[in-house]
Structures are given as C-alpha cells and as structure tokens.
Design a protein around this motif. Sequence first.
Motif, short mmCIF file in Angstrom:
data_model
loop_
_atom_site.label_atom_id
_atom_site.label_comp_id
_atom_site.label_asym_id
_atom_site.label_seq_id
_atom_site.Cartn_x
_atom_site.Cartn_y
_atom_site.Cartn_z
N ARG A 193 -46.01 -106.51 -21.75
CA ARG A 193 -44.89 -105.88 -21.03
C ARG A 193 -43.79 -105.46 -22.00
NH1 ARG A 193 -40.01 -106.65 -19.61
NH2 ARG A 193 -39.90 -108.71 -20.58
N ARG A 194 -43.47 -106.33 -22.94
CA ARG A 194 -42.39 -106.02 -23.88
C ARG A 194 -42.78 -104.90 -24.83
NH1 ARG A 194 -40.27 -111.87 -25.84
NH2 ARG A 194 -38.97 -110.59 -27.20
N ALA A 195 -44.03 -104.90 -25.29
CA ALA A 195 -44.49 -103.83 -26.18
C ALA A 195 -44.53 -102.49 -25.44
CB ALA A 195 -45.87 -104.18 -26.74
N GLN A 196 -44.98 -102.50 -24.21
CA GLN A 196 -45.02 -101.28 -23.41
C GLN A 196 -43.62 -100.73 -23.16
OE1 GLN A 196 -47.29 -102.73 -20.03
NE2 GLN A 196 -49.07 -101.48 -20.62
N ALA A 197 -42.67 -101.63 -22.94
CA ALA A 197 -41.29 -101.20 -22.68
C ALA A 197 -40.72 -100.47 -23.89
CB ALA A 197 -40.43 -102.41 -22.32
N VAL A 198 -40.99 -100.99 -25.09
CA VAL A 198 -40.51 -100.33 -26.31
C VAL A 198 -41.19 -98.98 -26.47
CG1 VAL A 198 -40.38 -100.46 -28.82
CG2 VAL A 198 -39.99 -102.51 -27.46
N ALA A 199 -42.49 -98.93 -26.21
CA ALA A 199 -43.22 -97.67 -26.33
C ALA A 199 -42.66 -96.61 -25.39
CB ALA A 199 -44.70 -97.90 -26.04
N GLN A 200 -42.38 -97.01 -24.16
CA GLN A 200 -41.83 -96.08 -23.19
C GLN A 200 -40.45 -95.59 -23.61
OE1 GLN A 200 -41.64 -97.66 -19.24
NE2 GLN A 200 -41.01 -95.73 -18.32
N GLU A 201 -39.64 -96.51 -24.08
CA GLU A 201 -38.28 -96.16 -24.51
C GLU A 201 -38.28 -95.16 -25.66
OE1 GLU A 201 -34.49 -98.36 -26.72
OE2 GLU A 201 -36.00 -99.56 -25.69
N ARG A 202 -39.25 -95.30 -26.56
CA ARG A 202 -39.29 -94.45 -27.75
C ARG A 202 -40.24 -93.27 -27.63
NH1 ARG A 202 -39.09 -99.53 -32.09
NH2 ARG A 202 -36.89 -99.99 -31.74
N GLY A 203 -40.89 -93.13 -26.49
CA GLY A 203 -41.77 -92.00 -26.27
C GLY A 203 -43.09 -92.11 -27.00
N TRP A 204 -43.55 -93.33 -27.23
CA TRP A 204 -44.82 -93.55 -27.92
C TRP A 204 -45.92 -93.80 -26.91
CZ3 TRP A 204 -42.81 -97.97 -31.62
CH2 TRP A 204 -41.91 -97.42 -32.54
N ASN A 205 -47.16 -93.49 -27.29
CA ASN A 205 -48.31 -93.92 -26.52
C ASN A 205 -48.48 -95.42 -26.71
OD1 ASN A 205 -48.98 -91.24 -25.73
ND2 ASN A 205 -50.03 -90.93 -27.69
N PHE A 206 -49.17 -96.05 -25.76
CA PHE A 206 -49.42 -97.49 -25.87
C PHE A 206 -50.91 -97.75 -25.82
CE2 PHE A 206 -50.32 -101.63 -24.02
CZ PHE A 206 -49.62 -102.46 -24.89
N GLU A 207 -51.36 -98.68 -26.65
CA GLU A 207 -52.77 -99.04 -26.66
C GLU A 207 -52.89 -100.54 -26.97
OE1 GLU A 207 -56.94 -97.62 -28.82
OE2 GLU A 207 -55.08 -96.51 -29.14
N GLU A 208 -53.87 -101.16 -26.36
CA GLU A 208 -54.14 -102.57 -26.62
C GLU A 208 -55.40 -102.68 -27.46
OE1 GLU A 208 -55.31 -106.47 -24.00
OE2 GLU A 208 -53.76 -105.11 -23.20
N LEU A 209 -55.32 -103.44 -28.55
CA LEU A 209 -56.46 -103.60 -29.46
C LEU A 209 -56.92 -105.06 -29.47
CD1 LEU A 209 -55.07 -101.63 -32.55
CD2 LEU A 209 -56.59 -100.75 -30.77
N PRO A 210 -58.23 -105.29 -29.51
CA PRO A 210 -58.71 -106.68 -29.61
C PRO A 210 -58.47 -107.24 -31.00
CG PRO A 210 -60.56 -105.15 -29.71
CD PRO A 210 -59.33 -104.32 -29.40
N GLY A 211 -57.96 -108.44 -31.07
CA GLY A 211 -57.76 -109.09 -32.35
C GLY A 211 -59.05 -109.72 -32.85
N ASP A 212 -59.05 -110.10 -34.10
CA ASP A 212 -60.22 -110.71 -34.73
C ASP A 212 -59.71 -111.72 -35.76
OD1 ASP A 212 -62.45 -111.42 -36.20
OD2 ASP A 212 -63.18 -109.38 -36.46
N LEU A 213 -59.96 -113.00 -35.51
CA LEU A 213 -59.43 -114.05 -36.37
C LEU A 213 -60.42 -114.51 -37.43
CD1 LEU A 213 -57.55 -116.26 -33.73
CD2 LEU A 213 -56.76 -114.24 -34.98
N SER A 214 -61.50 -113.77 -37.62
CA SER A 214 -62.55 -114.22 -38.55
C SER A 214 -62.07 -114.28 -39.99
CB SER A 214 -63.78 -113.30 -38.44
OG SER A 214 -63.45 -111.97 -38.79
N LEU A 215 -61.18 -113.39 -40.40
CA LEU A 215 -60.69 -113.40 -41.77
C LEU A 215 -59.84 -114.65 -42.03
CD1 LEU A 215 -60.66 -111.71 -44.42
CD2 LEU A 215 -58.50 -110.71 -43.63
#
Length: 241
Positions: free
Chosen positions: A181-203
Amino acid sequence: MRLKAIVCEVLAREFYLCASRSKNVVDIELMAKALHDEPEALREELQRKILSVPESVYDAIVLGYGLCSNGTAGLRAGKIPLVIPRAHDCITLFLGSKERYEEEFSRQPGTYYYTPGWIERRGERTERKTQQVKSQFEEWVEKFGEDNARYLLEVLGGWVGRYTRAAYIDTGLGDKEEFVRRAQAVAQERGWNFEELPGDLSLIQRLLDGEWSEEDFVVVPPGKVLVARPDRGILEASGDE
C-alpha cells in the motif's frame, strides 16, 4: 563454522530468517541504513566493526552489503577472512543474483525499489529529511522570494523524473499488505508505474551457509583489501588499496 554477519538494517528480517536456517552459528550485527548517505562514513564504520571482531571466536566475517556506492571498496580484512556478495547494492541480495538484477535493470532501468526493511526503517530518516527540506525552502523564500524558492525546490527534486517504475520486492516477510500500500501510494503520487516482484533469498542463504562460490562471492583473505572492479565481477580482493 561460526560467522559474524555485519548487515545493513534494511536486510534484518531476511538475514535473521536465513540465519535460523543455516547450519552455521551466525551472530548478526545491524548497521544504520542512514550510513548509505555517506559512503566514506559507511566504510569507516564497517572497517571499525571488522577490526573489532575477535579472531578467537569467529571463522569469518560476512557482510550484508554490496559495493553500495563504493562504500565497501577499500575495506581491509583483519585476522580472519571477510566475505561479501558480488553485488552493486542490496537489491541484488533481495533478488537472489547479480544476473537477475542486471535483467531487471535492462528491462526497466528507471526503477525505484522498495523492500520490507526499506519501508519500515525509513521513518526517522524521512522525517529528518522532510524537516531539512522545509527549513531550506523557508530560507530560500527569505532570500529569493517564494517563486524562486519553488523553482529551486523543483530543480533539486529532479531525481524523481529519472524513474518510471516503483517495484516492491516481496520476500514473504513482514506486513506485506501495508508495505505494498505504501509503495503504491508513492508510485501514484510521483506518476510511476507499480510492479510487484518475487524476492529470492538464496544468495543470502548461501552467504550464511558458507557456500561461497567465486562466481557470486568475494573472499578477502586476512590483510587483503576489497576493491571495486565494475568490469570484472563488481568486487575483488587485492593486496593493495
């Protein structure tokens, strides 16, 4: 093995989880996120921490960092080995590999990344920065008038225009709904697209498990120095600073 992990606090949740799964004994020490604002200060503080680690207790020191604006370049191992992922910054650690980082960068270079730790540990710094901007604006109003002050504020805030996407990296930890929600709010405020990416903790897991392949990690022997090699694996160990 017994490892001392010196880690940027934005990676706290991920490192504690991977440490709990590791076959090794891992003691974690967190470093303030704000140190990233001053690479020289980051280097000095990391070097102090490295040299304070007792050789009689630990087999190696692992760093929860990447090159980080050259903040780790120039670090010297003390009397025990120093290990760091081959990474430009912590985003590689959240995505699982430098190859995936490069893939995301090539696909969408203008991306501002958000992670659980980055969001939940930014409050104090954000409040301080907001107050600094407000004070600076008021000073400019007195000196140059309100119109000129607003123009200067827009010029200094021009970095926002270099980004077109906000990407939240989901590592499966923390209050995901609130973080998104917070990341989307910043994206909307700044006119950016929003995308969710899967993390990977293997490294991170391999770092704490002691599986230090030359392809993905740099092992700095005692007395040697970590140097930046952007064209050759990002980082490497050297005998000279």
